[in-house]
Design an enzyme around this catalytic site. Structure first.
Site, PDB file in Angstrom:
ATOM      1  N   PHE A 124      11.859  -8.726  77.436  1.00 17.72           N
ATOM      2  CA  PHE A 124      10.272  -8.991  76.945  1.00 17.72           C
ATOM      3  C   PHE A 124      10.182 -10.381  76.953  1.00 17.72           C
ATOM      4  O   PHE A 124      11.105 -11.138  76.847  1.00 17.72           O
ATOM      5  CB  PHE A 124      10.119  -9.003  75.749  1.00 17.72           C
ATOM      6  CG  PHE A 124       9.536  -8.967  75.136  1.00 17.72           C
ATOM      7  CD1 PHE A 124       8.250  -7.833  75.273  1.00 17.72           C
ATOM      8  CD2 PHE A 124       8.559  -9.446  74.230  1.00 17.72           C
ATOM      9  CE1 PHE A 124       7.047  -7.826  74.461  1.00 17.72           C
ATOM     10  CE2 PHE A 124       7.535  -9.207  73.866  1.00 17.72           C
ATOM     11  CZ  PHE A 124       7.183  -8.473  73.576  1.00 17.72           C
ATOM     12  N   ASP A 201      18.830  -9.212  70.578  1.00 15.88           N
ATOM     13  CA  ASP A 201      16.927  -8.928  69.990  1.00 15.88           C
ATOM     14  C   ASP A 201      17.056  -7.651  69.378  1.00 15.88           C
ATOM     15  O   ASP A 201      17.155  -6.574  69.724  1.00 15.88           O
ATOM     16  CB  ASP A 201      16.300  -9.620  71.006  1.00 15.88           C
ATOM     17  CG  ASP A 201      14.485  -9.470  70.056  1.00 15.88           C
ATOM     18  OD1 ASP A 201      13.834  -8.566  70.310  1.00 15.88           O
ATOM     19  OD2 ASP A 201      13.339  -9.887  70.893  1.00 15.88           O
ATOM     20  N   TYR A 226       7.308  -5.273  62.349  1.00 14.69           N
ATOM     21  CA  TYR A 226       5.985  -4.123  62.906  1.00 14.69           C
ATOM     22  C   TYR A 226       6.061  -3.136  63.249  1.00 14.69           C
ATOM     23  O   TYR A 226       4.838  -3.149  63.796  1.00 14.69           O
ATOM     24  CB  TYR A 226       4.417  -5.776  62.713  1.00 14.69           C
ATOM     25  CG  TYR A 226       5.088  -6.427  63.575  1.00 14.69           C
ATOM     26  CD1 TYR A 226       4.758  -5.387  65.735  1.00 14.69           C
ATOM     27  CD2 TYR A 226       5.073  -7.617  63.699  1.00 14.69           C
ATOM     28  CE1 TYR A 226       4.976  -6.575  66.703  1.00 14.69           C
ATOM     29  CE2 TYR A 226       5.575  -8.237  65.239  1.00 14.69           C
ATOM     30  CZ  TYR A 226       5.147  -8.168  66.277  1.00 14.69           C
ATOM     31  OH  TYR A 226       5.262  -8.963  67.344  1.00 14.69           O
ATOM     32  N   LYS A 227       7.619  -3.708  63.864  1.00 15.51           N
ATOM     33  CA  LYS A 227       7.445  -2.164  65.144  1.00 15.51           C
ATOM     34  C   LYS A 227       7.311  -0.741  64.443  1.00 15.51           C
ATOM     35  O   LYS A 227       6.858  -0.869  63.480  1.00 15.51           O
ATOM     36  CB  LYS A 227       8.256  -2.072  66.286  1.00 15.51           C
ATOM     37  CG  LYS A 227       7.285  -3.114  67.152  1.00 15.51           C
ATOM     38  CD  LYS A 227       8.214  -3.526  68.601  1.00 15.51           C
ATOM     39  CE  LYS A 227       7.288  -4.872  68.830  1.00 15.51           C
ATOM     40  NZ  LYS A 227       8.114  -5.683  69.609  1.00 15.51           N
ATOM     41  N   ARG A 376       4.187   4.838  78.375  1.00 14.46           N
ATOM     42  CA  ARG A 376       5.407   4.408  76.636  1.00 14.46           C
ATOM     43  C   ARG A 376       4.696   5.370  75.701  1.00 14.46           C
ATOM     44  O   ARG A 376       3.979   6.026  75.414  1.00 14.46           O
ATOM     45  CB  ARG A 376       5.407   3.890  76.226  1.00 14.46           C
ATOM     46  CG  ARG A 376       5.827   2.375  77.170  1.00 14.46           C
ATOM     47  CD  ARG A 376       6.504   1.012  76.066  1.00 14.46           C
ATOM     48  NE  ARG A 376       5.981   0.948  75.235  1.00 14.46           N
ATOM     49  CZ  ARG A 376       6.079  -0.211  74.353  1.00 14.46           C
ATOM     50  NH1 ARG A 376       7.324  -0.969  74.839  1.00 14.46           N
ATOM     51  NH2 ARG A 376       4.956  -0.978  73.617  1.00 14.46           N
TER      52      ARG A 376
HETATM   53  C1  PLP Z   1       7.970  -6.655  70.191  1.00 14.12           C
HETATM   54  C2  PLP Z   1       8.714  -7.988  70.886  1.00 14.12           C
HETATM   55  C3  PLP Z   1       8.814  -9.543  70.451  1.00 14.12           C
HETATM   56  C4  PLP Z   1       7.391  -9.512  69.509  1.00 14.12           C
HETATM   57  O1  PLP Z   1       7.741 -11.224  69.429  1.00 14.12           O
HETATM   58  P1  PLP Z   1       6.065 -12.076  68.824  1.00 14.12           P
HETATM   59  O2  PLP Z   1       6.759 -13.633  68.222  1.00 14.12           O
HETATM   60  O3  PLP Z   1       6.714 -10.925  67.459  1.00 14.12           O
HETATM   61  O4  PLP Z   1       5.173 -11.536  68.965  1.00 14.12           O
HETATM   62  C5  PLP Z   1      10.037 -10.239  70.868  1.00 14.12           C
HETATM   63  N1  PLP Z   1      10.599  -9.955  71.358  1.00 14.12           N
HETATM   64  C6  PLP Z   1      10.537  -8.211  71.534  1.00 14.12           C
HETATM   65  C7  PLP Z   1      12.101  -7.861  72.492  1.00 14.12           C
HETATM   66  C8  PLP Z   1      10.012  -7.093  71.421  1.00 14.12           C
HETATM   67  O5  PLP Z   1       9.692  -5.710  71.421  1.00 14.12           O
END
Ligand code: PLP
Length: 416
Positions: A124, A201, A226-227, A376
């Site tokens: 990401f 992660d 939040y996911k 997606r």
């Molecule tokens: C959604 C997501 C994030 C989000 O990071 P935030 O700091 O909450 O904005 C980070 N890494 C991955 C792999 C994600 O899917």
């Protein structure tokens, strides 16, 4: 032979998890396929948040802190139950990006003579930037290896980047684009064999599938709430540190919430023993109750049952893809093997962006788009129905077949 809609309606009628849908606020008829970006709102979170505002903040004012001060560890302990961690190994605080920074800095700081950090180029973007920043600020090299575009990172591709100069490897457990599910145990072992630390992660896996950080020997992990945990936009993230590392690692942001007996207000930083030292400042208490309610619902539904339903749904969608979408030029960019993928599917099409827009604007389906051409579709089995998943596939077919996107522009919105 097409899988009939009546068949999936039967599946919903027999679904033991169906009753959980009513526990969420569902205010429109849209088919929501983006629960891996922002999960739905649990009804109980509305009640909890307004109680916290009115009775907590409104009436107790600062006295509320006697109760709130323990939220990060209490809710962390609940999340521990979802990821196979022990008590006092998980804490809820900050954002995923900030937690990744703290843990990556702490990890490389414990390996002063090793000069490289490793990730794959499919990770990401925020993880890329944070890891790059940590490498830059500590005079290290960020090594990116190429993982398979569909199957994701594995020990074969990782081996190209791994040697005895590597301090830290950080990867996503489930890929945000292709949904590939990495072999946490095998990769963690390979990283340990090279003498490095492993940071996972869990953003796209926590709440979607069973995780066993302890069983896999994981050192460090971060994840967002939040996911699939349905905690609400911007709700705080969590971090996990293996118990044996608590006193060996020192995170870089020394704040008063990581300080031993913080209200003594001592001048010099003396970190709290244990997981508490990974906190920094005042946690967002209103959002914390969203985390608690979201996690509570996932625990109540049971992660094993959720995983079974998720696999059934994505399996059905793959079958529909093969029959309806492949002939229209769509390519499945997620693993076909159920045990190699998370809870979403990536569909590629050259007009992916406009197709996504048309789904939202004309067909009442909410997917999301990921560059350069990925649509997606996520299922969140705690509230997505089989019928919704079927309908979402059927509307995607209609959208492409009838070129309902033809009049839309390629210009990207600020948020996709
Ligand atoms: C959604 C997501 C994030 C989000 O990071 P935030 O700091 O909450 O904005 C980070 N890494 C991955 C792999 C994600 O899917």
């Amino acid at each position: 032979m097409s899988l009939l809609r009546s068949f999936v309606q039967d599946a919903d009628a027999r679904d033991p998890l169906a009753r959980f849908r009513d526990r969420f606020v569902i205010s429109s008829g849209s088919i929501y396929m983006d629960g891996n970006s922002l999960g739905r709102l649990p009804s109980s979170a509305v009640a909890r948040a307004s109680e916290l505002l009115e009775k907590g903040w409104g009436e107790k004012l600062v006295e509320g802190w006697h109760e709130w001060i323990d939220f990060p560890t209490q809710i962390g302990d609940q999340i521990a139950g979802l990821i196979g961690a022990g008590k006092s190994e998980v804490i809820v605080c900050d954002s995923t990006s900030v937690n990744l920074f703290k843990l990556a800095m702490a990890a490389v700081g414990s390996k002063p003579h090793r000069g490289a950090i490793v990730t794959d180029s499919a990770n990401f973007p925020s993880d890329q930037y944070v890891l790059h920043g940590v490498a830059h600020q500590t005079g290290r090299e960020l090594r990116r290896f190429e993982s398979d575009p569909i199957q994701g990172p594995d020990i074969g591709s990782l081996a190209m980047a791994l040697d005895d100069d590597v301090a830290l490897v950080s990867l996503s457990h489930v890929g945000y684009k292709n949904a590939s599910l990495a072999d946490m145990e095998a990769i963690t072992r390979a990283v340990h064999d090279a003498g490095a630390l492993m940071l996972w992660d869990l953003c796209h896996s926590v709440g979607a599938l069973p995780i066993d950080v302890e069983g896999c020997g994981v050192d460090l992990a971060v994840g967002c709430t939040y996911k699939y945990l349905n905690a609400g936009p911007g709700a705080p993230a969590f971090l996990y540190v293996r118990r044996e590392l608590h006193d060996q690692l020192r995170q870089p942001i020394w704040g008063w919430f990581g300080q031993r007996e913080q209200f003594r207000m001592n001048l010099d930083y003396d970190p709290e023993p244990g997981i508490g030292s990974f906190m920094v400042g005042t946690p967002p208490i209103v959002s914390m109750v969203g985390v608690e309610e979201g996690v509570r619902l996932i625990l109540e539904a049971g992660i094993e049952s959720l995983r079974i339903k998720s696999i059934e749904m994505t399996q059905m969608m793959i079958a529909l893809h093969d029959e309806w979408l492949a002939p229209l030029g769509v390519e499945l960019a997620s693993p076909r093997e159920a045990d190699r993928r998370g809870s979403h599917l990536a569909f590629r099409h050259p007009d992916g962006y406009r197709i996504c827009k048309a789904l939202i604007e004309k067909l009442d389906v909410i997917p999301d788009f990921r560059e350069p051409d990925i649509i997606r579709y996520a299922v969140a089995p705690i509230y997505t129905t089989f019928t919704e998943a079927w309908d979402a596939m059927e509307r995607l077919r209609t959208c492409i077949d009838e070129e309902l996107y033809a009049d839309l522009l390629e210009d990207r919105d600020r948020v996709t």
